[in-house]
Motif scaffolding. Structure first.
Motif, PDB file in Angstrom:
ATOM      1  N   ASP A  64       0.846  -1.193   0.000  1.00  0.00           N
ATOM      2  CA  ASP A  64       0.000   0.000   0.000  1.00  0.00           C
ATOM      3  C   ASP A  64       0.884   1.246   0.000  1.00  0.00           C
ATOM      4  O   ASP A  64       1.779   1.387   0.848  1.00  0.00           O
ATOM      5  CB  ASP A  64      -0.872   0.064   1.262  1.00  0.00           C
ATOM      6  N   HIS A  65       0.591   2.165  -0.924  1.00  0.00           N
ATOM      7  CA  HIS A  65       1.400   3.369  -1.031  1.00  0.00           C
ATOM      8  C   HIS A  65       1.401   4.190   0.266  1.00  0.00           C
ATOM      9  O   HIS A  65       2.473   4.641   0.694  1.00  0.00           O
ATOM     10  CB  HIS A  65       0.955   4.231  -2.216  1.00  0.00           C
ATOM     11  N   SER A  92      -0.232  10.295  -1.666  1.00  0.00           N
ATOM     12  CA  SER A  92      -0.660  10.314  -0.267  1.00  0.00           C
ATOM     13  C   SER A  92      -0.825  11.746   0.200  1.00  0.00           C
ATOM     14  O   SER A  92      -0.624  12.069   1.360  1.00  0.00           O
ATOM     15  CB  SER A  92       0.371   9.592   0.605  1.00  0.00           C
ATOM     16  N   GLU A 118      -0.084  -0.725   9.918  1.00  0.00           N
ATOM     17  CA  GLU A 118       0.846   0.405   9.876  1.00  0.00           C
ATOM     18  C   GLU A 118       1.887   0.289  10.985  1.00  0.00           C
ATOM     19  O   GLU A 118       3.087   0.502  10.737  1.00  0.00           O
ATOM     20  CB  GLU A 118       0.079   1.726  10.007  1.00  0.00           C
ATOM     21  N   GLU A 151       5.193  -8.057  -0.390  1.00  0.00           N
ATOM     22  CA  GLU A 151       5.066  -6.753   0.247  1.00  0.00           C
ATOM     23  C   GLU A 151       6.220  -6.494   1.212  1.00  0.00           C
ATOM     24  O   GLU A 151       6.750  -5.376   1.274  1.00  0.00           O
ATOM     25  CB  GLU A 151       3.742  -6.655   1.005  1.00  0.00           C
TER      26      GLU A 151
END
Length: 176
Positions: A64-65, A92, A118, A151
């Protein structure tokens, strides 16, 4: 502030239209900073290696950016690179990541503002840039819970690239 150690390549001296277009994209979109690319432009292979990697791994890729953006700014804050920590990725940009999240990055572990994914990514980033002993079995279990191998490879590679580039940029004495 020390004097700038390596000059910018003047865009007026660049005949490569593709390179000029990339410098314009950097100015428009914020990352990477056009100033650092104007220094890399002294060596076109370095310029394109960074630009192509940035495109493939940061702007695109499998992770995820917004997570990569938080990790990028975390590295910037950690190494105290004021030059990099104030820039924001267009992907973002305004409203996509709250500025309060950026401001609280160094305290992410104790904050309720971050998701577990996160926090896990930021802990991985911390292990890469500061203390590899953090990357114990418990962290790896969390990493695999929150991300696929692809990822994790991309994020680890990106954090390493970001750390190295930001440390290098700090040695250049850029006055921004």
């Amino acid at each position: 502030m020390a004097e700038q150690r390596i000059s910018y390549v003047d865009p007026a001296t660049i005949s490569d239209q593709k390179m000029l277009a990339e410098l314009c994209r950097c100015r428009r979109e914020g990352t990477p900073r056009p100033e650092s690319q104007a220094i890399r432009a002294h060596v076109p292979a370095a310029f394109w290696s960074f630009a192509d990697t940035w495109e493939a791994v940061f702007r695109n890729g499998v992770m995820d950016h917004p997570i990569k953006e938080l990790c990028r700014v975390y590295v910037s804050q950690f190494v105290e690179c004021n030059y990099c920590m104030v820039q924001r990725s267009v992907q973002s940009g305004p409203g996509k990541i709250a500025e309060t999240k950026y401001a609280d990055l160094l305290r992410y572990a104790d904050s309720d503002d971050y998701t577990e994914r996160e926090k896990t990514a930021l802990t991985y980033t911390n292990a890469i840039i500061w203390d590899e002993s953090i990357a114990d079995d418990a962290l790896w279990a969390k990493l695999h819970e929150h991300g696929a191998d692809e990822e994790l490879v991309e994020l680890g590679f990106f954090v390493g690239l970001t750390l190295g580039q930001q440390r290098w940029i700090k040695t250049l004495g850029l006055g921004h």
